[in-house]
Scaffold this motif. Structure first.
Motif, short mmCIF file in Angstrom:
data_model
loop_
_atom_site.label_atom_id
_atom_site.label_comp_id
_atom_site.label_asym_id
_atom_site.label_seq_id
_atom_site.Cartn_x
_atom_site.Cartn_y
_atom_site.Cartn_z
N PHE A 171 1.46 -1.24 0.10
CA PHE A 171 -0.21 -0.14 0.10
C PHE A 171 0.47 1.24 0.12
O PHE A 171 1.87 1.44 0.27
N VAL A 172 0.01 2.48 -0.89
CA VAL A 172 0.87 3.47 -0.70
C VAL A 172 -0.25 4.50 0.33
O VAL A 172 -1.08 4.54 0.25
N ILE A 173 0.53 5.80 1.08
CA ILE A 173 -0.24 6.64 1.46
C ILE A 173 0.12 8.04 0.95
O ILE A 173 1.50 8.34 0.91
N GLY A 174 -1.08 8.23 -0.12
CA GLY A 174 -0.69 9.26 -0.75
C GLY A 174 -2.13 10.30 -1.13
O GLY A 174 -2.82 10.08 -0.58
N ASP A 175 -1.75 11.00 -2.23
CA ASP A 175 -3.42 12.31 -2.99
C ASP A 175 -4.04 10.97 -3.53
O ASP A 175 -3.69 9.97 -4.03
N PHE A 176 -5.43 11.26 -3.50
CA PHE A 176 -6.63 10.40 -4.53
C PHE A 176 -7.48 11.54 -4.50
O PHE A 176 -8.00 11.50 -3.03
#
Length: 362
Positions: A171-176
């Motif tokens: 997983f990645v924590i980013g903008d969505f």
């Protein structure tokens, strides 16, 4: 009855709403077969915000997780997720869950909606002697599952994260969808690829709207819990309360691969003994060789008509147009290609034990 942050949105879309695990949830919009096919061939979005989320933090976080779960969480690096289960003291399963390592000493545990309170109490009981920091954030977070072979292509326009670079169970924590710090996880319960998106309740309406907008050219549709069930069953994924519960061991359920005896965890000694001796019953997958739909609770018979077990999950597979199911039988009948019968009302219907998954991506 609790609502998710999107309940009114589902009602406005004409969803059929049902009570599920204490929540008012969309079971279907257009119909299970259409929704199932959408996920298998294109992309669909599910609101699964009823799921529970716990944060386990601090220097003792890993010690607690290692004690209460069956898999080896020490193998997790930041950005990786792991499927595991909470074991009880009598050989059964408290719940199955996904563990995310968010930071060095921060883990997110995602648990089943119907088990939130039970899981919290179980983990807290063992934490009394360990002393990790625990927070139940279930009421604050929403979860959308964007599933299907077109998920990456359909969603790439609303994030700067390279979705194709996120490997399965990473997983990645980013903008969505215009929101910062969203967990974008390459996980799901359908077997058709895609992502699960964790965001705050206050953000989920924006995310939902932008997901449907971005996916419009790719045939995206909202999908209900009925299709989620047929999709997971075609993959042979266990459903808590049906195929696994407080009385079924992970070894009986075919979850030996998430049961690691390289560490001490709740009831690991008894489970190690069961592994050595071999479980007396096993969860099998079967498909009907004649017309019929197997349902939970139907007896499983041997070829002589003796009852050898019970169906735990069953349906008419939309992808295969055959009756399929899971159920526990005494171990001698668990080998692939073994002929069995399913008692469907007055009829004894021929079936065969098969290897999972039922549905294979071409």
């Amino acid at each position: 009855m609790k609502n998710t942050a999107l309940t009114r949105t589902h009602e406005a879309l004409g969803a059929k709403m049902v009570p599920f695990a204490g929540y008012n949830m969309p079971v279907s919009y257009e119909g299970v077969n259409i929704e199932h096919e959408t996920v298998r061939k294109a992309v669909g979005v599910f609101d699964v915000s009823h799921m529970g989320e716990f944060l386990i933090e601090g220097p003792k976080a890993l010690e607690l997780i290692q004690k209460v779960t069956s898999n080896d969480a020490s193998k997790l690096t930041v950005g990786k997720a792991q499927y595991s289960c909470l074991t009880n003291e009598t050989g059964g399963i408290v719940d199955d869950l996904i563990i995310y390592r968010v930071k060095d000493e921060t883990y997110l545990l995602v648990v089943n909606a119907s088990n939130i309170d039970k899981d919290w109490e179980h983990i807290s009981k063992y934490n009394a002697a360990i002393g990790a920091d625990m927070r139940n954030i279930s009421e604050d977070y929403s979860l959308l599952a964007i599933q299907g072979p077109k998920a990456i292509e359909a969603m790439q326009s609303i994030t700067s994260v390279d979705l194709s670079a996120i490997k399965f169970y990473n997983f990645v924590i980013g903008d969505f969808a215009g929101i910062e710090h969203v967990i974008i996880s390459a996980t799901g319960y359908t077997g058709s690829g895609g992502f699960e998106i964790y965001c705050k309740n206050s953000e989920v309406q924006q995310v939902w709207d932008k997901v449907l907008e971005a996916g419009a050219d790719f045939g995206i549709k909202p999908i209900g819990l009925a299709a989620r069930d047929t999709l997971r069953l075609e993959m042979g994924y266990c459903l808590y309360g049906n195929d696994i519960d407080d009385t079924t061991s992970p070894l009986e359920a075919g979850l030996g691969w998430i049961t690691k005896f390289s560490k001490d965890f709740v009831n690991s000694e008894a489970l190690a003994k069961q592994k050595e001796e071999g479980p007396k019953r096993k969860l099998i997958a079967f498909q009907l060789e004649e017309r019929g739909i197997p349902r939970q609770g139907y007896p499983i018979l041997d070829t002589e008509g003796n009852e050898i077990g019970k169906v735990t999950s069953g349906t008419m597979s939309p992808s295969l147009s055959k009756g399929i199911g899971l159920g526990y039988v005494t171990t001698e009948f668990s080998k692939v290609d073994t002929p069995i019968h399913i008692q469907i009302r007055k009829n004894s219907v021929l079936a065969t034990v098969v290897k999972l998954p039922f549905y294979k991506n071409n």
